[in-house]
Design an enzyme around this catalytic site. Structure first.
Site, PDB file in Angstrom:
ATOM      1  N   CYS A 114     -20.115 -22.564 -11.593  1.00 13.91           N
ATOM      2  CA  CYS A 114     -19.729 -21.594 -10.777  1.00 13.91           C
ATOM      3  C   CYS A 114     -20.742 -21.422  -9.464  1.00 13.91           C
ATOM      4  O   CYS A 114     -21.973 -21.331  -9.857  1.00 13.91           O
ATOM      5  CB  CYS A 114     -19.409 -20.112 -11.040  1.00 13.91           C
ATOM      6  SG  CYS A 114     -18.659 -19.197  -9.932  1.00 13.91           S
ATOM      7  N   CYS A 173     -24.044 -12.864 -14.416  1.00 17.72           N
ATOM      8  CA  CYS A 173     -23.085 -13.839 -15.232  1.00 17.72           C
ATOM      9  C   CYS A 173     -23.864 -15.131 -15.417  1.00 17.72           C
ATOM     10  O   CYS A 173     -24.597 -15.609 -14.553  1.00 17.72           O
ATOM     11  CB  CYS A 173     -21.889 -14.132 -14.203  1.00 17.72           C
ATOM     12  SG  CYS A 173     -20.972 -15.557 -14.641  1.00 17.72           S
ATOM     13  N   CYS A 228      -8.813 -18.339 -23.273  1.00 17.45           N
ATOM     14  CA  CYS A 228      -9.498 -18.056 -22.284  1.00 17.45           C
ATOM     15  C   CYS A 228      -9.953 -19.395 -21.797  1.00 17.45           C
ATOM     16  O   CYS A 228     -10.850 -19.951 -22.378  1.00 17.45           O
ATOM     17  CB  CYS A 228     -10.666 -17.069 -22.453  1.00 17.45           C
ATOM     18  SG  CYS A 228     -12.023 -16.909 -20.967  1.00 17.45           S
TER      19      CYS A 228
HETATM   20  N1  SAH Z   1     -15.064 -16.229 -11.596  1.00 15.65           N
HETATM   21  C1  SAH Z   1     -14.041 -15.321 -12.328  1.00 15.65           C
HETATM   22  C2  SAH Z   1     -13.498 -15.650 -13.479  1.00 15.65           C
HETATM   23  C3  SAH Z   1     -14.565 -15.918 -14.398  1.00 15.65           C
HETATM   24  S1  SAH Z   1     -15.860 -14.322 -14.775  1.00 15.65           S
HETATM   25  C4  SAH Z   1     -14.324 -13.898 -11.888  1.00 15.65           C
HETATM   26  O1  SAH Z   1     -15.248 -13.492 -11.649  1.00 15.65           O
HETATM   27  O2  SAH Z   1     -13.533 -12.843 -12.143  1.00 15.65           O
HETATM   28  C5  SAH Z   1     -14.576 -13.630 -15.909  1.00 15.65           C
HETATM   29  C6  SAH Z   1     -15.069 -12.230 -16.299  1.00 15.65           C
HETATM   30  O3  SAH Z   1     -16.188 -12.199 -16.842  1.00 15.65           O
HETATM   31  C7  SAH Z   1     -15.220 -11.573 -14.923  1.00 15.65           C
HETATM   32  O4  SAH Z   1     -14.696 -10.144 -14.792  1.00 15.65           O
HETATM   33  C8  SAH Z   1     -16.949 -11.258 -14.961  1.00 15.65           C
HETATM   34  O5  SAH Z   1     -17.076 -10.146 -14.126  1.00 15.65           O
HETATM   35  C9  SAH Z   1     -17.058 -11.155 -16.470  1.00 15.65           C
HETATM   36  N2  SAH Z   1     -18.376 -11.399 -16.700  1.00 15.65           N
HETATM   37  C10 SAH Z   1     -19.341 -12.300 -16.336  1.00 15.65           C
HETATM   38  N3  SAH Z   1     -20.523 -12.205 -17.076  1.00 15.65           N
HETATM   39  C11 SAH Z   1     -20.257 -11.007 -17.969  1.00 15.65           C
HETATM   40  C12 SAH Z   1     -21.215 -10.485 -18.681  1.00 15.65           C
HETATM   41  N4  SAH Z   1     -22.463 -11.055 -18.989  1.00 15.65           N
HETATM   42  N5  SAH Z   1     -20.845  -9.524 -19.511  1.00 15.65           N
HETATM   43  C13 SAH Z   1     -19.655  -8.961 -19.225  1.00 15.65           C
HETATM   44  N6  SAH Z   1     -18.752  -9.481 -18.380  1.00 15.65           N
HETATM   45  C14 SAH Z   1     -19.102 -10.559 -17.684  1.00 15.65           C
HETATM   46 FE1  SF4 Z   2     -18.655 -17.118 -10.804  1.00 16.07          FE
HETATM   47 FE2  SF4 Z   2     -19.291 -15.530 -12.886  1.00 16.07          FE
HETATM   48 FE3  SF4 Z   2     -18.882 -14.427 -10.509  1.00 16.07          FE
HETATM   49 FE4  SF4 Z   2     -16.981 -15.306 -11.785  1.00 16.07          FE
HETATM   50  S1  SF4 Z   2     -18.637 -13.621 -12.345  1.00 16.07           S
HETATM   51  S2  SF4 Z   2     -17.489 -15.760  -9.401  1.00 16.07           S
HETATM   52  S3  SF4 Z   2     -17.758 -17.043 -12.900  1.00 16.07           S
HETATM   53  S4  SF4 Z   2     -20.651 -16.495 -10.952  1.00 16.07           S
END
Ligand code: SAH
Ligand code: SF4
Length: 350
Positions: free
Chosen positions: A113, A120, A106
């Site tokens: 971001c 997140c 990954c």
């Molecule tokens: N920015 C992109 C890729 C990075 S985030 C996106 O948003 O898809 C990758 C994945 O992790 C996304 O599906 C996001 O929803 C998930 N994610 C982020 N924080 C999380 C958390 N605390 N618990 C579970 N999934 C999470």
């Molecule tokens: Fe950015 Fe996290 Fe949202 Fe993905 S889930 S777009 S990494 S802030």
């Protein structure tokens, strides 16, 4: 003379630079193989290239790599999260997961971001810059040269830090090399880009011949809730229309990721709507129980509420999978390690 970063060149740029040096066409594939298949870190080692050319290349180009700062291993499932340092001292994270004999890495697309999704940890920590394509590829090379089992296939998911489609040029350049026979030779099924779902970017990419699978972080079934937890996200209808167009153009299925958060999007009515939104369309659904982190008010769903959600969803929806914790105890999904280290860095990194 300032040296050029060779891993930031597209295949075409590399070929044309070599031609300008008077080289034949076969040199570019040779170099690609050394850089990406053999993960070579110096021109001197490229033994099928004449010594004069090796010296010339060394004078003109640099071969970059990422430095390992720290790693943690999950006691639950053995996944390993690495904190890596770029040339300018930025910290990014990448995770290695091994499940049922499948190796998946990954990787990150940005330092931080800018989109600030509320659940997140990466989004909470702000944004520094886009990663260059060498920094994207070097994450893969880091694992390839040290941690992957040789001669075993592996998958790549862009689910680390950052939003890949805000860094489109460098993502395209790195996917080209990930796909190339002389590069990593990875096809559509082996690379997944996860995105918040920017419709224009999805549509633009559906017209290219870059090979990768698409996953959209949907995470809500109404625009109101989606905007509440993902303030910068587009509305659901145009996002899914673009995803459907991508699936049709590529004759494939798009994954919709749904982070299930207690009291936010876990109601049976949400499950009903999710089934409705996806019925008859080229989608599959991946339910991801929210992974808690310090300072975030959201909570993981209880096992009961997850079951209740699935019971409504499963009979009505296309394929549904549930992502059982991959490194939940080390926050493999959400930038925790890097951000903790970023604040400690001033004190203890030398
Ligand atoms: N920015 C992109 C890729 C990075 S985030 C996106 O948003 O898809 C990758 C994945 O992790 C996304 O599906 C996001 O929803 C998930 N994610 C982020 N924080 C999380 C958390 N605390 N618990 C579970 N999934 C999470
Ligand atoms: Fe950015 Fe996290 Fe949202 Fe993905 S889930 S777009 S990494 S802030």
């Amino acid at each position: 003379m300032r040296k050029t970063n060779i891993k930031n060149l597209s295949i075409e740029e590399l070929s044309s630079e070599l031609q300008k040096l008077g080289e034949q066409r076969y040199r570019a594939p040779q170099l690609l193989k050394w850089l990406y298949q053999k993960a070579t870190s110096s021109f001197v080692e490229m033994t099928n290239i004449p010594m004069e050319l090796r010296t010339l290349l060394d004078e003109r180009y640099t071969i970059t790599s990422l430095q390992r700062v720290e790693s943690v291993r999950s006691s639950i499932d053995g996944s390993q999260k690495f904190l890596l340092e770029t040339g300018d001292g930025s910290l990014i994270e990448a995770v290695l997961m091994k499940a049922r004999g499948v190796q998946t890495i990954c990787i990150s697309s940005q330092v931080g971001c800018p989109l600030g999704c509320r659940f997140c940890r990466t989004g909470d920590g702000g944004f520094k810059r886009n990663l260059e394509s060498d920094e994207i590829l070097n994450q893969v090379l880091f694992f390839k040269s040290r941690h992957l089992e040789r001669n075993r296939r592996f998958n790549i998911v862009f689910m680390g830090m950052g939003e890949p489609f805000l860094n489109l040029g460098n993502i395209e350049k790195s996917i080209e090399i990930l796909n190339a026979i002389d590069g990593f030779a990875l096809g559509q099924k082996r690379i997944t880009i996860s995105t918040i779902g920017i419709p224009e970017a999805i549509l633009a990419l559906s017209e290219t011949d870059l090979k990768f699978s698409l996953a959209i972080s949907l995470n809500a079934t109404t625009d109101r809730v989606r905007r509440e937890i993902m303030p910068e996200a587009d509305d659901i209808v145009p996002t899914l229309a673009a995803a459907e167009e991508f699936a049709r153009a590529r004759k494939t299925i798009v994954t919709l990721e749904y982070v299930l958060i207690s009291g936010v999007n876990e109601d049976p009515a949400d499950a009903q709507r999710l089934a409705g939104i996806t019925r008859g369309r080229p989608f599959k659904i991946n339910i991801i129980p929210f992974n808690e982190w310090d300072g975030c008010p959201y909570k993981s769903p209880t096992e009961e509420n997850l079951e209740r959600f699935l019971q409504v969803l499963l009979p009505k929806a296309p394929t549904v999978t549930v992502r059982r914790s991959q490194g939940g105890d080390i926050n493999a999904a959400c930038g925790q390690l890097s951000l903790r280290r970023a604040s400690e860095r001033k004190r203890d990194l030398s």
